[in-house]
Each structure stands twice: as C-alpha cells, then as structure tokens.
Design a protein around this motif. Structure first.
Motif, PDB file in Angstrom:
ATOM      1  N   LEU A 236      33.081  32.367  20.827  1.00 23.57           N
ATOM      2  CA  LEU A 236      33.172  31.113  20.097  1.00 23.57           C
ATOM      3  C   LEU A 236      32.027  30.180  20.488  1.00 23.57           C
ATOM      4  O   LEU A 236      31.530  30.221  21.606  1.00 23.57           O
ATOM      5  CB  LEU A 236      34.515  30.450  20.370  1.00 23.57           C
ATOM      6  N   GLY A 237      31.647  29.306  19.562  1.00 23.74           N
ATOM      7  CA  GLY A 237      30.544  28.399  19.821  1.00 23.74           C
ATOM      8  C   GLY A 237      29.234  29.136  20.025  1.00 23.74           C
ATOM      9  O   GLY A 237      28.306  28.612  20.642  1.00 23.74           O
ATOM     10  N   ALA A 238      29.158  30.352  19.508  1.00 22.66           N
ATOM     11  CA  ALA A 238      27.980  31.210  19.699  1.00 22.66           C
ATOM     12  C   ALA A 238      27.221  31.355  18.380  1.00 22.66           C
ATOM     13  O   ALA A 238      27.825  31.361  17.310  1.00 22.66           O
ATOM     14  CB  ALA A 238      28.394  32.575  20.220  1.00 22.66           C
ATOM     15  N   LYS A 239      25.912  31.478  18.483  1.00 21.22           N
ATOM     16  CA  LYS A 239      25.076  31.571  17.294  1.00 21.22           C
ATOM     17  C   LYS A 239      24.290  32.870  17.287  1.00 21.22           C
ATOM     18  O   LYS A 239      23.592  33.187  18.253  1.00 21.22           O
ATOM     19  CB  LYS A 239      24.110  30.385  17.237  1.00 21.22           C
ATOM     20  N   ALA A 240      24.427  33.626  16.199  1.00 22.60           N
ATOM     21  CA  ALA A 240      23.616  34.833  16.040  1.00 22.60           C
ATOM     22  C   ALA A 240      22.164  34.422  15.828  1.00 22.60           C
ATOM     23  O   ALA A 240      21.884  33.459  15.104  1.00 22.60           O
ATOM     24  CB  ALA A 240      24.123  35.646  14.858  1.00 22.60           C
ATOM     25  N   LYS A 241      21.250  35.153  16.447  1.00 15.60           N
ATOM     26  CA  LYS A 241      19.828  34.798  16.371  1.00 15.60           C
ATOM     27  C   LYS A 241      18.991  35.841  15.640  1.00 15.60           C
ATOM     28  O   LYS A 241      17.883  35.564  15.200  1.00 15.60           O
ATOM     29  CB  LYS A 241      19.253  34.601  17.786  1.00 15.60           C
ATOM     30  N   GLY A 242      19.525  37.068  15.518  1.00 16.13           N
ATOM     31  CA  GLY A 242      18.777  38.132  14.864  1.00 16.13           C
ATOM     32  C   GLY A 242      18.983  39.453  15.567  1.00 16.13           C
ATOM     33  O   GLY A 242      19.748  39.545  16.531  1.00 16.13           O
ATOM     34  N   LEU A 243      18.312  40.484  15.062  1.00 20.39           N
ATOM     35  CA  LEU A 243      18.405  41.809  15.672  1.00 20.39           C
ATOM     36  C   LEU A 243      17.456  41.913  16.863  1.00 20.39           C
ATOM     37  O   LEU A 243      16.439  41.216  16.947  1.00 20.39           O
ATOM     38  CB  LEU A 243      18.046  42.891  14.658  1.00 20.39           C
ATOM     39  N   SER A 244      17.789  42.818  17.781  1.00 19.64           N
ATOM     40  CA  SER A 244      16.880  43.129  18.883  1.00 19.64           C
ATOM     41  C   SER A 244      15.658  43.859  18.346  1.00 19.64           C
ATOM     42  O   SER A 244      15.643  44.314  17.186  1.00 19.64           O
ATOM     43  CB  SER A 244      17.592  43.998  19.918  1.00 19.64           C
ATOM     44  N   THR A 245      14.662  43.982  19.150  1.00 23.96           N
ATOM     45  CA  THR A 245      13.426  44.647  18.722  1.00 23.96           C
ATOM     46  C   THR A 245      13.686  46.066  18.243  1.00 23.96           C
ATOM     47  O   THR A 245      13.119  46.516  17.235  1.00 23.96           O
ATOM     48  CB  THR A 245      12.403  44.676  19.887  1.00 23.96           C
ATOM     49  N   LYS A 246      14.570  46.768  18.932  1.00 18.62           N
ATOM     50  CA  LYS A 246      14.892  48.147  18.558  1.00 18.62           C
ATOM     51  C   LYS A 246      15.891  48.226  17.404  1.00 18.62           C
ATOM     52  O   LYS A 246      16.124  49.311  16.865  1.00 18.62           O
ATOM     53  CB  LYS A 246      15.443  48.904  19.769  1.00 18.62           C
ATOM     54  N   GLY A 247      16.476  47.094  17.051  1.00 16.51           N
ATOM     55  CA  GLY A 247      17.442  47.087  15.956  1.00 16.51           C
ATOM     56  C   GLY A 247      18.793  47.654  16.310  1.00 16.51           C
ATOM     57  O   GLY A 247      19.605  47.947  15.430  1.00 16.51           O
ATOM     58  N   ASP A 248      19.074  47.793  17.622  1.00 19.25           N
ATOM     59  CA  ASP A 248      20.342  48.394  18.051  1.00 19.25           C
ATOM     60  C   ASP A 248      21.282  47.383  18.694  1.00 19.25           C
ATOM     61  O   ASP A 248      22.263  47.748  19.331  1.00 19.25           O
ATOM     62  CB  ASP A 248      20.077  49.543  19.028  1.00 19.25           C
ATOM     63  N   ALA A 249      20.962  46.090  18.546  1.00 17.92           N
ATOM     64  CA  ALA A 249      21.805  45.066  19.149  1.00 17.92           C
ATOM     65  C   ALA A 249      21.626  43.747  18.405  1.00 17.92           C
ATOM     66  O   ALA A 249      20.604  43.509  17.753  1.00 17.92           O
ATOM     67  CB  ALA A 249      21.462  44.881  20.630  1.00 17.92           C
ATOM     68  N   LEU A 250      22.638  42.902  18.517  1.00 20.15           N
ATOM     69  CA  LEU A 250      22.592  41.565  17.935  1.00 20.15           C
ATOM     70  C   LEU A 250      22.271  40.577  19.043  1.00 20.15           C
ATOM     71  O   LEU A 250      22.940  40.552  20.086  1.00 20.15           O
ATOM     72  CB  LEU A 250      23.943  41.213  17.297  1.00 20.15           C
ATOM     73  N   MET A 251      21.261  39.755  18.815  1.00 19.10           N
ATOM     74  CA  MET A 251      20.895  38.724  19.781  1.00 19.10           C
ATOM     75  C   MET A 251      21.721  37.467  19.490  1.00 19.10           C
ATOM     76  O   MET A 251      21.819  37.028  18.346  1.00 19.10           O
ATOM     77  CB  MET A 251      19.406  38.408  19.692  1.00 19.10           C
ATOM     78  N   VAL A 252      22.291  36.900  20.549  1.00 22.98           N
ATOM     79  CA  VAL A 252      23.213  35.779  20.405  1.00 22.98           C
ATOM     80  C   VAL A 252      22.888  34.689  21.420  1.00 22.98           C
ATOM     81  O   VAL A 252      22.558  34.974  22.570  1.00 22.98           O
ATOM     82  CB  VAL A 252      24.676  36.238  20.606  1.00 22.98           C
ATOM     83  N   GLU A 253      23.007  33.447  20.972  1.00 21.42           N
ATOM     84  CA  GLU A 253      22.957  32.308  21.891  1.00 21.42           C
ATOM     85  C   GLU A 253      24.387  31.866  22.137  1.00 21.42           C
ATOM     86  O   GLU A 253      25.092  31.444  21.218  1.00 21.42           O
ATOM     87  CB  GLU A 253      22.152  31.159  21.283  1.00 21.42           C
ATOM     88  N   THR A 254      24.845  31.956  23.385  1.00 20.04           N
ATOM     89  CA  THR A 254      26.237  31.656  23.714  1.00 20.04           C
ATOM     90  C   THR A 254      26.494  30.156  23.731  1.00 20.04           C
ATOM     91  O   THR A 254      25.576  29.341  23.645  1.00 20.04           O
ATOM     92  CB  THR A 254      26.613  32.268  25.076  1.00 20.04           C
ATOM     93  N   ALA A 255      27.769  29.796  23.877  1.00 18.07           N
ATOM     94  CA  ALA A 255      28.156  28.389  23.841  1.00 18.07           C
ATOM     95  C   ALA A 255      27.490  27.572  24.936  1.00 18.07           C
ATOM     96  O   ALA A 255      27.265  26.364  24.771  1.00 18.07           O
ATOM     97  CB  ALA A 255      29.677  28.276  23.947  1.00 18.07           C
ATOM     98  N   ASP A 256      27.164  28.202  26.069  1.00 16.61           N
ATOM     99  CA  ASP A 256      26.520  27.477  27.165  1.00 16.61           C
ATOM    100  C   ASP A 256      24.997  27.532  27.098  1.00 16.61           C
ATOM    101  O   ASP A 256      24.302  27.177  28.052  1.00 16.61           O
ATOM    102  CB  ASP A 256      27.005  28.002  28.515  1.00 16.61           C
ATOM    103  N   GLY A 257      24.469  27.997  25.955  1.00 14.02           N
ATOM    104  CA  GLY A 257      23.027  27.994  25.752  1.00 14.02           C
ATOM    105  C   GLY A 257      22.287  29.195  26.293  1.00 14.02           C
ATOM    106  O   GLY A 257      21.052  29.257  26.197  1.00 14.02           O
ATOM    107  N   LYS A 258      22.999  30.178  26.811  1.00 15.80           N
ATOM    108  CA  LYS A 258      22.355  31.369  27.353  1.00 15.80           C
ATOM    109  C   LYS A 258      22.159  32.409  26.256  1.00 15.80           C
ATOM    110  O   LYS A 258      22.840  32.391  25.229  1.00 15.80           O
ATOM    111  CB  LYS A 258      23.198  31.947  28.485  1.00 15.80           C
ATOM    112  N   ASN A 259      21.228  33.325  26.489  1.00 13.50           N
ATOM    113  CA  ASN A 259      20.977  34.409  25.538  1.00 13.50           C
ATOM    114  C   ASN A 259      21.782  35.633  25.928  1.00 13.50           C
ATOM    115  O   ASN A 259      21.909  35.961  27.117  1.00 13.50           O
ATOM    116  CB  ASN A 259      19.495  34.755  25.499  1.00 13.50           C
ATOM    117  N   ALA A 260      22.352  36.290  24.941  1.00 22.93           N
ATOM    118  CA  ALA A 260      23.133  37.502  25.177  1.00 22.93           C
ATOM    119  C   ALA A 260      22.772  38.554  24.148  1.00 22.93           C
ATOM    120  O   ALA A 260      22.224  38.241  23.090  1.00 22.93           O
ATOM    121  CB  ALA A 260      24.625  37.192  25.119  1.00 22.93           C
TER     122      ALA A 260
END
Length: 465
Positions: A236-260
């Motif tokens: 929750l409170g997370a924002k999708a940012k796009g695909l990873s370089t390899k296209g095998d993962a979703l890049m996400v900015e978490t609610a606390d501002g960290k990248n996942a």
C-alpha cells in the motif's frame, strides 16, 4: 459507396448498445447497429462474463486442492489436482461464443440490421463505416453513441510483452509463476485472487493507503483477510515505476520512499478504464464534454440535437447494467414514449473472495444527507446457510433514516452475496422502510435471511444475534 438510411443508428454493440437496438426494434423503430468487434462488447467478450468464468474455475481448483490428502473439514479426500489453463480458457471462450450468438440472434429477431466495421462521424446525422467489403454511409434521424471504454494504460508500463491488461490476462495459456498486479481496485483483486488460487505467487501494488478504496473499510475487511490467506502480498502507498532492465521484475517505490523490485513473469495493469472517444470523428460533431466523458442529461441527450450517449462513454459508474438501463430508456424515447432517468440506486458488485455488494448510500453518505440514521448489521456467522457452505465471513448491513426508517443504502460482503443485489436494488427502488423488509417472510435456510435480520437489528429486535 453504399448508402442506407434509418430512424435510429446505434454505434457499439456492447450491453448498452445492443439492448438499445433490440428494444427499438421491438417498438418498430427502423434500427441499424454498427460494431467493429463481436456483439456483446467488452463485458461479454473480455470483461464481465469471461472474468467470472475464470474466477469460477479458480474457485473450483482451489476447493479440490484443499481436499487433497483429506485435510479439509468435510471428510472428502482426493488426489492433488492439476490445471490445464488452455482447456479452461477454451471452456470460457465457449461460454462467450454462445452468448455472442445469442445477442446476434436477438438483434436479428428484433429486425435490427447489423453492420460490421468501424464507424466515423461525417456530421451529426451521418457516419461512414469501413467494412470488409468497402465503405458504407449510414444516415439516421437519431444516433446513440455506445462506444464503451478500454483499459487505461500507464506511460511507463505500456501494454506489450510481459505487461498485460485484463484482456490478455483472460487469454493466457498458462498460469504465471509470479504475477504483479498494479492497481488494487476491483479488477486487479478479482483477477489477482483468481490467479493466486490457481497457483501463482501474486503481489498487488496500490498507490492509495488501502485497496478497494471505493468501499468503506468495514466492508472490505473480510477481503483483506482472504488476501492474506491466499498468500497475496499487498503493498500500500506504493508506486509502480516501470519494468526492470531485464523485463523480469516490476520496479516499485514503497510507501517509505525506498526502491523495491518485485519478480514477475507478468505485470497486470489494472488502473481503471477510459472512455473510447477517439478514432470515430468526435471532433466532427463537437459535443460538450465533462473531462474525457460525453456530457448527457437525464434522458441521455448530448449537447447536439438527435444524438444520445449511453454507458461507459458517459462516465461513472461504468457498469453494464447501467448501460443497459440507459439503452432501453433511449430506445423508448426515440420511439416517442415519455421516459426519464430517475434511479434511486444502481447496485455495484465486486467479485472478489468474498464478494461485495453495495446499493444506495454508505453510512457516511447517509449521515451527510439525512443526519441521524439507523444501521442494522447482521453477521453471516449467525446464518445457518452461510455456515453450511463454509461462508461465515461477512455480513449484511442496512442504512436507514432514523425518523421514518426509509432505507437509504444496503451493503453486504460474503460468499455468493452478488445474488442478493436484486433484492437490495428492488428495496431501494420501491422506497422500502425497515418494517417492510423485516415484515417480509424470507425463505429458510438462505443467506437472504441476513437481509431480514439486518432490518430487525436496526429496529432493535434481531432474532438470531
């Protein structure tokens, strides 16, 4: 170039369009309907119907999986099940095909002429349709725009490759090992829960503080519990940012501002739908708009004389049954009948596990409108039929005015509560009071008894809780 003339032209054969055309035909109106795809529109072909078929298959598979090893409480033991999604999708497609044929048959029975192709406005009375056999011009006295909507796309997650919309999700040939769902609304959770039941590891990314934000927290609590039981990760409170370089993962900015990074074979984007207002010459007729939607009045008339608009293209709620009701009304208006749009309630259903139903006002909305209210709340844990189908989670809730007991809203969450939507809507349309519902004999044992008990609870004398 061929030319035909008619009394009524309907653009789009989705639920609103085909119902409008059928009713007009029944009333003796010379009607033509134009559709570039299959009859039934999004709902029948890539929405309501196929998604419910997939949800049903997922539920059946999960039930059998729980019976493997005889660990379930019912004393039923079976071998571990397997799932051939290709066959499941073929069965789903068969259901859709039969309904396609049914709609086509009903249009023919009503003497509606169907033109296959893409319609483009020349002016407010004329469209040109590109068909397989060439261009055809259709001139009409009245036109109904029922072009529907399409899945909304994110600029940083365009559809293609591993990024899919609900349309592609309903046609997958195999269950993805890892599925990331962007958007925690009803479409994302319906499909996410279905794939989790079929064996996928599912993660849901939602930018808002909670999922199913259009429903109140009390109503969604049993769904949140079930998400956890299915092992679905909810961010929750997370924002999708796009695909990873390899296209095998979703890049996400978490609610606390960290990248996942969420490993995913498929990324299902379900961030809403947008009206289909491009590509058919809207600029040629210059209709008044409300944002991206066509502005209409209480008879679905647009700003241009003789042009009506119905369904998703006119805004929320984007529901097939709303479009159908509008389509029927417009057909009768074109036929010369006196009709208006004065609906007390349009029920909405979320086919998650458990299901959600709302009709009319929520408690907060009712308080804002009427001031003092009464709320009747009956849990399915006290309902015999719910217990016998292992569906004790959930409840029925009735909201009414405190002074005269007029029912303002009804909500429910639980297994199979979608089938209570008709009773809820009817009660509101008929202007029922708490005493009307409490005094109606409800069959036993059914979950519908919860409706009566909720009314009794609001009146202060519930019998079974």
């Amino acid at each position: 170039m061929k030319e035909i003339s008619c009394k009524l032209l309907v653009i789009g054969a989705g639920p609103g369009g085909y119902v409008c055309a059928i009713r007009a035909g029944q009333l003796g109106v010379d009607t033509v309907i134009v559709e570039f795809g299959k009859p039934g529109g999004t709902c029948l072909n890539v929405g309501c119907i196929p998604s419910k078929a997939l949800i049903h298959a997922a539920e059946e598979f999960e039930k059998i999986a729980h019976m493997a090893g005889g660990k379930g409480p019912l004393g039923i033991a079976v071998a571990p099940p397997t799932l051939d999604l290709t066959k499941t999708v073929a069965w789903k497609d068969g259901v859709v095909s039969r309904l396609n044929s049914g709609v086509a048959g009903l249009l023919k029975k009503a003497k509606v002429k169907t033109v296959q192709g893409w319609a483009t406005f020349r002016d407010g009375k004329t469209v040109e349709v590109e068909t397989e056999t060439g261009s055809q011009v259709i001139r009409a006295e009245a036109v109904v725009i029922a072009s529907g909507s399409v899945p909304a796309e994110l600029p940083f997650l365009p559809f293609g490759g591993p990024v899919i919309s609900s349309t592609e999700a309903l046609a997958l040939s195999e269950v993805p090992d890892k599925l990331a769902v962007v958007g925690g609304g009803y479409i994302g959770l319906e499909l996410g829960m279905a794939f989790a039941k079929m064996g996928a590891k599912v993660a849901v990314v939602e930018a808002l503080p909670r999922v199913l934000a259009q429903y109140d927290a009390e109503l969604t609590r049993p769904v949140l519990k079930r998400l956890g039981e299915l092992g679905i990760e909810v961010m929750l409170g997370a924002k999708a940012k796009g695909l990873s370089t390899k296209g095998d993962a979703l890049m996400v900015e978490t609610a606390d501002g960290k990248n996942a990074k969420i490993a995913a074979d498929r990324v299902l984007v379900t961030v809403g739908r947008k009206p289909l207002t491009e590509g058919w010459g809207l600029e040629q007729i210059d209709l008044d708009m409300v944002g991206k939607f066509i502005r209409i009045d209480d008879q679905c008339r647009t700003s241009m004389r003789g042009i009506y608009a119905i369904g998703d293209v006119t805004g929320e709620p984007m529901l097939a049954h709303r479009a159908m009701a509008q389509g029927e009304m417009v057909a009768e208006i074109v036929a010369g009948h006196k009709r208006g749009w004065d609906k007390r309630a349009i029920p909405a259903i979320c086919f998650t596990d458990p299901e959600l139903v709302t009709a009319g006002l929520s408690p907060d909305e009712a308080k804002a409108l009427a001031g003092e209210i009464k709320i009747g709340h009956f849990p399915f844990a006290a309902n015999g039929r719910a217990m016998t189908r292992q569906g004790e989670d959930g409840f029925v809730r009735i909201v009414a005015r405190a002074d005269n007991h007029l029912v303002l809203g009804i909500q429910a969450v639980g297994q199979c509560v979608s089938e209570l939507a008709a009773a809820f809507g009817l009660a509101l349309e008929m202007g029922a009071r708490l005493e009307d519902i409490a005094g109606t004999i409800h069959a036993h044992p059914t979950q519908g008894e919860g409706f009566q008990e909720a009314a009794l609870k609001a009146l202060g004398h519930a019998l079974h809780v």
